[in-house]
Structure formats: C-alpha cells, structure tokens
Enzyme design. Structure first.
Site, PDB file in Angstrom:
ATOM      1  N   LYS A  43      -5.036   7.163 -19.726  1.00 38.20           N
ATOM      2  CA  LYS A  43      -5.199   7.662 -21.090  1.00 38.20           C
ATOM      3  C   LYS A  43      -3.921   7.402 -21.906  1.00 38.20           C
ATOM      4  O   LYS A  43      -3.605   6.277 -22.176  1.00 38.20           O
ATOM      5  CB  LYS A  43      -5.566   9.147 -21.048  1.00 38.20           C
ATOM      6  CG  LYS A  43      -6.696   9.476 -20.048  1.00 38.20           C
ATOM      7  CD  LYS A  43      -8.023   8.881 -20.448  1.00 38.20           C
ATOM      8  CE  LYS A  43      -9.084   9.004 -19.357  1.00 38.20           C
ATOM      9  NZ  LYS A  43      -9.295  10.314 -18.808  1.00 38.20           N
ATOM     10  N   ARG A  82       0.848  -1.200   0.000  1.00 37.38           N
ATOM     11  CA  ARG A  82       0.000   0.000   0.000  1.00 37.38           C
ATOM     12  C   ARG A  82       0.883   1.250   0.000  1.00 37.38           C
ATOM     13  O   ARG A  82       0.504   2.293  -0.516  1.00 37.38           O
ATOM     14  CB  ARG A  82      -0.964   0.021   1.196  1.00 37.38           C
ATOM     15  CG  ARG A  82      -1.698   1.342   1.333  1.00 37.38           C
ATOM     16  CD  ARG A  82      -3.017   1.313   2.086  1.00 37.38           C
ATOM     17  NE  ARG A  82      -3.045   0.472   3.252  1.00 37.38           N
ATOM     18  CZ  ARG A  82      -2.446   0.732   4.422  1.00 37.38           C
ATOM     19  NH1 ARG A  82      -1.757   1.841   4.599  1.00 37.38           N
ATOM     20  NH2 ARG A  82      -2.533  -0.119   5.425  1.00 37.38           N
TER      21      ARG A  82
HETATM   22  C1  LIG Z   1      -9.715  10.803 -17.619  1.00 37.67           C
HETATM   23  C2  LIG Z   1      -9.179  12.052 -17.053  1.00 37.67           C
HETATM   24  C3  LIG Z   1      -9.023  12.211 -15.660  1.00 37.67           C
HETATM   25  C4  LIG Z   1      -9.437  11.131 -14.684  1.00 37.67           C
HETATM   26  O1  LIG Z   1      -8.683   9.975 -14.800  1.00 37.67           O
HETATM   27  P1  LIG Z   1      -9.219   8.522 -14.380  1.00 37.67           P
HETATM   28  O2  LIG Z   1      -8.033   7.645 -14.616  1.00 37.67           O
HETATM   29  O3  LIG Z   1     -10.400   8.210 -15.254  1.00 37.67           O
HETATM   30  O4  LIG Z   1      -9.631   8.580 -12.954  1.00 37.67           O
HETATM   31  C5  LIG Z   1      -8.486  13.398 -15.198  1.00 37.67           C
HETATM   32  N1  LIG Z   1      -8.127  14.383 -16.040  1.00 37.67           N
HETATM   33  C6  LIG Z   1      -8.278  14.284 -17.370  1.00 37.67           C
HETATM   34  C7  LIG Z   1      -7.882  15.418 -18.247  1.00 37.67           C
HETATM   35  C8  LIG Z   1      -8.811  13.121 -17.929  1.00 37.67           C
HETATM   36  O5  LIG Z   1      -8.963  13.018 -19.254  1.00 37.67           O
END
Ligand SMILES: *Cc1c(COP(=O)(O)O)cnc(C)c1O
Length: 392
Positions: free
Chosen positions: A208, A58
């Site tokens: 992403k 953790r």
């Molecule tokens: C998707 C996204 C997030 C959140 O990320 P998660 O991994 O879905 O929790 C934050 N900021 C931006 C610009 C994003 O595109």
C-alpha cells in the site's frame, strides 16, 4: 544512521549504501539466489549467523536487507524482517506466537484477510480467538485482563476508519504478559509509530503506502529483536520471502513516503470537509474531522490523519451505481495507498466475502464508498467529486 534525522531524511538514506558496488547511487538489485565463499571457515561462520553475510536468498539478501533497514529505522525498532505480501507478514507473525492452547484478543474490524485468520484458520489449530467491538475499549480491556498471549490491533480500521488507543491497550496487555501486534498499514510510520506507544511488533502491508505506486507487493514487520528473530526463523523455513527486485521497487517508493503522505494528509482533510458539508452525502468517516468519534485518540497518537476515508451517499446502493462510474480521477479498484486515487464500495473490495446482513452487522452501510486519496492536485479531485455527486 544519525537518529536525529527527520523521517523524510531517514526514508531516503536508511539502508542505502550497504551493498558494496562502488559508486552506485541506489541499492543494486541483487537477484542472486546463493552467495559463494572461498573460505570454508567464513562460509560456516556466516551460515551459523556468527558473522554478517549472505548465504541463500530465502533467508537473507542484500537488496531485501536494505529495505528491512529502512522500515527498522522509520519505526525506530531493534530489528525488522520482510515477506512476500502483507498477509504473509500477518500470518507468519500470528503463527509464530499462537500455537495450540494460546489465546489472542483482537477487534472485529480488522482487515478482511486478518479476520479470516481469526475466524477460520487459527481456531483449526486450537488457538482461542476473542474478537471485541472495535471501539469498545472497556470490553477489550476486560477480554485482555482474563489472560491472553497476543493482543492484535489495527488502527485506523478498514473501511470505516475507527480509531483504537494503542497506548491504553498496550498497558492492559503488559499487565497480563501478552505481546502487542499492530497493523500500521493505514497510518504508515510517517503518521504513527505503534512501538513508541507500547506495541512489541508493528506490521505493514508494504503493497500500500510504503510502495505507493500499486506495482509491487510485500510485507514488513519491525520490533523487539528477540521477537522479530522468531518470526524470521519461521518465515525462512515456510518460504514466504520477498524477492530482491520487488524489495527494490518498495525501497524506491519509500524514498518519497514523507512527500506523498504529507500531500495525502492535507488533501484528505480538505476532501473530507468538503464531503461533510455536501447535501448528497450522509456521513463521512475520517479521523481528522472533529466530529469523528475517534478524533481525540487520533490526535493523541497520530501526527497526520492519513489519506484514507469513507463516506455514505444518500440513497444507498443505487446512488453508488450512478456516482462511482461518474468519477473520472479514480481507479475503481480494491487496493489503496497509491499515488493515484482509488475508490470502491466495501461490497466489492474489503468485505466482498460477507453477506449484506453481515456488512450491516459490522456497521458498513451499502451506500458506503471507500476513497483512497492520491497525490493529484486536490482542486482537481474536489471538482471530480463535485461533478460526480450531481448524478446522485
Ligand atoms: C492490504 C492490507 C493487508 C494485506 O496486505 P497484502 O499485501 O495485500 O497481503 C493487511 N492489512 C491492511 C490494513 C491492508 O490494507
């Protein structure tokens, strides 16, 4: 790691080889929850942080540490840490620096989940939140100058790709002693390095572009050691830690980050120009276009304009209903930054929780389509768009 290496080299080699399994060509997945010590003195020293090593996953884990080292090097930061998702990274960072009575200045166009933090959650903890029109730098500077603790920025923004000047607003923040946090998810460290422009912490949804294959979720932050350490101490207790096998997936994706981003930068520029010239398309939002209102700032602070764009079809929502199903080379899905092209309207993706009137107020037309360019051959993507536009 030789700091003179270029980003593509750093993405492949940073953090690798620190897990001691003889001869392994990639960082092993260490799915161990705890790490054992025969020497009680050594165990004590490691658990107190006086000696490097691992105690409990953790807190820290060798596979996860290798991934953290990759983002630290790519963002040229003193320290980095990781989270189970991008939102865990954002919320942990905000809750670390914003306690009752503190103030944050930010923009109206931040990511949906981040907006919810500003509008719903932080005010409940008596944090003062001031959100300005995203591209109104004078309004942002004026809000910051009144005094605040945190300036939270995101650029380019979702879904209309607005650009804000990180260097200019970091200067304003420094003048009042505020720290600057920047969500760099859209740009990635290949296209933009906010720390070099004056930010204190850079935040990524690793889900992403960093992962890049739509198959793992994670969050990463990098920045000043003293600040990242504070966020780490909060995260190790609230428990939003990244799993070793997920860290492995993200690190694997990151090895091809530069290849993917260079491809996506080039394809997106061609696609944006094609759409801009098309008579069925009303407007195209892409910072690489000279007609984009933020183009000059983007040129100053970005090395490439990224793979994200949005565009407005003639005829509004009824055109979207014909056009989107006609596209063959897209996932009609909510995420972005993957090897495969993704497309969707804000009313079912980034801004699903808002009403039509609220979307209009944010400058999001109902005919808007967000398009995340993948690594497919660009000619196939152009043909696909051309064919689907015939239905409009
Ligand atoms: C998707 C996204 C997030 C959140 O990320 P998660 O991994 O879905 O929790 C934050 N900021 C931006 C610009 C994003 O595109």
């Amino acid at each position: 790691m030789n700091n003179n290496y270029k980003k593509g080299t750093k993405a492949v080699w940073a953090g690798e080889g620190d897990v001691n399994v003889k001869g392994a060509a990639t960082t092993p997945i260490v799915n161990s929850v705890a790490f054992a010590y025969d020497d009680l003195e050594e165990w004590y020293d490691v658990s107190k942080g006086n000696k490097p090593g691992y105690i409990y996953s953790r807190n820290t884990n060798p596979t996860v540490a290798a991934l953290e080292e990759k983002i630290r090097v790519l963002e040229d930061a003193e320290a980095a840490t990781s989270f189970a998702t991008g939102m865990a990274g954002i919320s942990n960072t905000l809750f670390t620096f914003l306690t009752a009575g503190k103030k944050v200045v930010s923009i109206k166009d931040s990511y949906g989940g981040t907006s919810k933090m500003f509008l719903d959650f932080l005010p409940k903890y008596n944090v003062d939140v001031e959100l300005c029109d995203t591209t109104d730098h004078e309004a942002l500077e004026a809000a910051i100058a009144k005094g605040c603790d945190v300036v939270y920025l995101e650029t380019p923004t979702n879904p209309t790709l607005k650009i804000i000047d990180i260097e200019r607003l970091s200067k304003a923040a420094k003048a009042v002693g505020a720290i600057v946090l920047v969500d760099n998810t859209f740009a990635t460290p290949i296209n933009q390095n906010p720390l070099q422009l004056g930010a204190d912490i850079v935040i990524h949804s690793a889900t992403k572009y960093l992962c890049g294959h739509s198959d793992a979720m994670g969050g990463l932050i990098a920045g000043k050691k003293e600040l990242v350490q504070k966020v780490f101490q909060f995260r190790e207790i609230n428990g939003a830690s990244l799993q070793a096998d997920t860290a492995y997936m993200i690190a694997r994706g990151m090895k091809t980050l530069e290849l993917r981003i260079e491809r996506q930068n080039a394809s997106a520029l061609k696609i944006a120009a094609f759409l801009k010239a098309h008579n069925k398309v009303n407007d195209v939002f892409y910072p690489g276009l000279e007609t984009h209102t933020g183009h000059d700032i983007a040129k100053k602070q970005m090395r490439g304009f990224g793979g994200m764009m949005s565009f407005v079809l003639n005829g509004g929502w009824s055109s979207v209903q014909k056009f989107l199903p006609a596209l063959k080379l897209v996932h009609r899905a909510a995420s972005l930054g993957s090897v495969s092209t993704l497309a969707g309207p804000p009313r079912t993706t980034s801004h699903v929780e808002l009403t039509e009137a609220q979307r209009k107020q944010l400058g999001i037309p109902e005919g808007l389509i967000r398009y995340s360019v993948g690594i497919e051959n660009v000619d196939d993507l152009l043909n696909d768009l051309d064919e689907a536009l015939k239905t409009v």
